[in-house]
Scaffold this motif. Structure first.
Motif, short mmCIF file in Angstrom:
data_model
loop_
_atom_site.label_atom_id
_atom_site.label_comp_id
_atom_site.label_asym_id
_atom_site.label_seq_id
_atom_site.Cartn_x
_atom_site.Cartn_y
_atom_site.Cartn_z
N HIS A 72 -16.46 -26.48 -47.73
CA HIS A 72 -15.66 -27.02 -46.62
C HIS A 72 -15.96 -28.48 -46.35
CE1 HIS A 72 -13.60 -23.42 -45.40
NE2 HIS A 72 -14.70 -22.73 -45.58
N ARG B 61 -6.65 -33.20 -51.46
CA ARG B 61 -7.05 -31.81 -51.15
C ARG B 61 -8.12 -31.78 -50.05
NH1 ARG B 61 -10.52 -27.87 -53.31
NH2 ARG B 61 -9.60 -25.83 -53.11
N VAL B 64 -6.84 -31.31 -46.55
CA VAL B 64 -6.52 -29.93 -46.17
C VAL B 64 -7.82 -29.18 -45.84
CG1 VAL B 64 -5.45 -27.79 -46.96
CG2 VAL B 64 -4.52 -29.97 -47.68
N LYS B 68 -9.30 -26.99 -42.49
CA LYS B 68 -9.32 -25.56 -42.76
C LYS B 68 -10.15 -24.79 -41.75
CE LYS B 68 -8.14 -22.60 -46.16
NZ LYS B 68 -8.16 -21.54 -45.11
N HIS B 73 -4.61 -20.97 -41.64
CA HIS B 73 -3.64 -21.22 -42.71
C HIS B 73 -3.84 -22.64 -43.23
CE1 HIS B 73 -1.96 -22.68 -38.92
NE2 HIS B 73 -1.46 -23.64 -39.67
N MET B 74 -3.16 -22.98 -44.31
CA MET B 74 -3.30 -24.32 -44.89
C MET B 74 -2.32 -25.28 -44.21
SD MET B 74 -5.51 -24.02 -47.40
CE MET B 74 -5.35 -24.66 -49.05
N THR B 75 -2.84 -26.34 -43.62
CA THR B 75 -1.94 -27.32 -43.00
C THR B 75 -1.51 -28.31 -44.08
OG1 THR B 75 -3.30 -27.07 -41.04
CG2 THR B 75 -1.79 -28.95 -41.09
#
Lengths: 98, 93
Positions: A72, B61, B64, B68, B73-75
């Motif tokens: 992340h 990427r 995103v 997260k 969900h993926m914005t």
């Protein structure tokens, strides 16, 4: 990876929680004659590089995620090495695109 | 990751539903020497930054990924602010 000169640092108390790990360095790409080229960007440091150091920067998000073992971490550039020396035939290198 | 100045905000009513909840700000990218470079962009904010502040953002990427955590969900963003710079080269912002 690309060659950069560390030209500064950024201090930020308020930042994404997954960026808490390390110092933020301002890196400016250099060509093989160690002259600044292109424009500078920010990278997280894992080598304790200081201002003025010639460093190796990995500019890929996947590498950052693997390096920090954190899926992340929103990071695209990591200083992965401090360059002691470089021996290269500069004439054989193409001019870096501006 | 690049520095930028927040020069404005932006709101849209009709949008891809993945955007719901994302706060959109208008950024002028800056070099490490705080000189404007390139066209302004629109980025999603994850750290509560406001107009006039010097921030730093990620693209592609990683943008995103930055969003997260707090949503399931993926914005669909390609730029996300991930920090507010207090000092750049020792100069307070």
């Amino acid at each position: 990876m690309i060659l950069c000169r560390v030209t500064g640092t950024v201090v930020a108390t308020q930042k994404h929680e997954h960026l808490r790990h390390n110092r933020i360095l301002i890196c400016h790409p250099v060509d093989l004659k160690k002259e600044l080229t292109g424009s500078s960007f920010l990278a997280l440091d894992v080598t304790d590089a200081g201002e003025g150091d010639l460093v190796l920067v990995n500019r890929e998000g996947g590498a950052a995620r693997i390096l920090f073992n954190d899926m992340h971490i929103p990071l695209q550039a990591v200083v992965v090495g401090i360059v002691d020396g470089i021996d290269v035939d500069v004439d054989q290198a193409c001019k870096a695109r501006p | 990751m690049n520095l930028a100045k927040v020069i404005g905000t932006l709101w849209t009513t009709k949008k891809e539903e993945g955007f719901v909840g994302a706060k959109l700000l208008v950024l002028q990218p800056l070099t490490g020497e705080l000189k404007p470079v390139g066209r302004p962009i629109v980025a999603a904010d994850t750290v509560g930054s406001g107009a006039g502040e010097t921030v730093f953002y990620v693209t592609a990427r990683e943008a995103v990924i930055a969003l997260k955590d707090d949503v399931d969900h993926m914005t669909p963003v390609d730029a996300a602010i991930v920090g507010i710079a207090d000092y750049v080269n020792g100069v307070e912002r």
